[in-house]
Enzyme design. Sequence first.
Site, PDB file in Angstrom:
ATOM      1  CG  ASN A  57      77.590  12.812  -7.135  1.00 11.48           C
ATOM      2  OD1 ASN A  57      78.560  12.887  -6.393  1.00 11.48           O
ATOM      3  ND2 ASN A  57      76.946  11.676  -7.343  1.00 11.48           N
ATOM      4  CB  CYS A  58      79.137  16.125  -2.807  1.00 11.58           C
ATOM      5  SG  CYS A  58      79.038  16.792  -1.140  1.00 11.58           S
ATOM      6  CG  ASP A  59      73.213  18.708  -3.167  1.00  6.65           C
ATOM      7  OD1 ASP A  59      73.430  18.694  -4.396  1.00  6.65           O
ATOM      8  OD2 ASP A  59      72.169  18.254  -2.653  1.00  6.65           O
TER       9      ASP A  59
END
Length: 105
Positions: A8-10
Amino acid sequence: MQLYGLKNCDTCRKAMKALPGAVLVDVRSDGVPDSVLARAHETFGDQLVNTRSTTWRSLDEEARGRPALTLLKEHPALMKRPLIQQGDTLYLGWSKETQGALGAA
């Protein structure tokens, strides 16, 4: 090519999109192999710990003083992301330099 990060890390998502052959290894659920983590620490030193993260800010002073490898094993989300392994070469972060080296610029 292995990309160690968070699903979920951009920044990790951007790297995955630019590196279609890479395999994402989620450090929270799967961890980073000790040998890779040790090599990354030898290569990048304390840069491996993301001192701007919310996880870091939630640690007390005593915890922050522990060795980086110990902290990263206890709190994998503390690792600066992504850590990319291509063959025997490691890259940390998704800078223009890393993108250029991986042909993703």
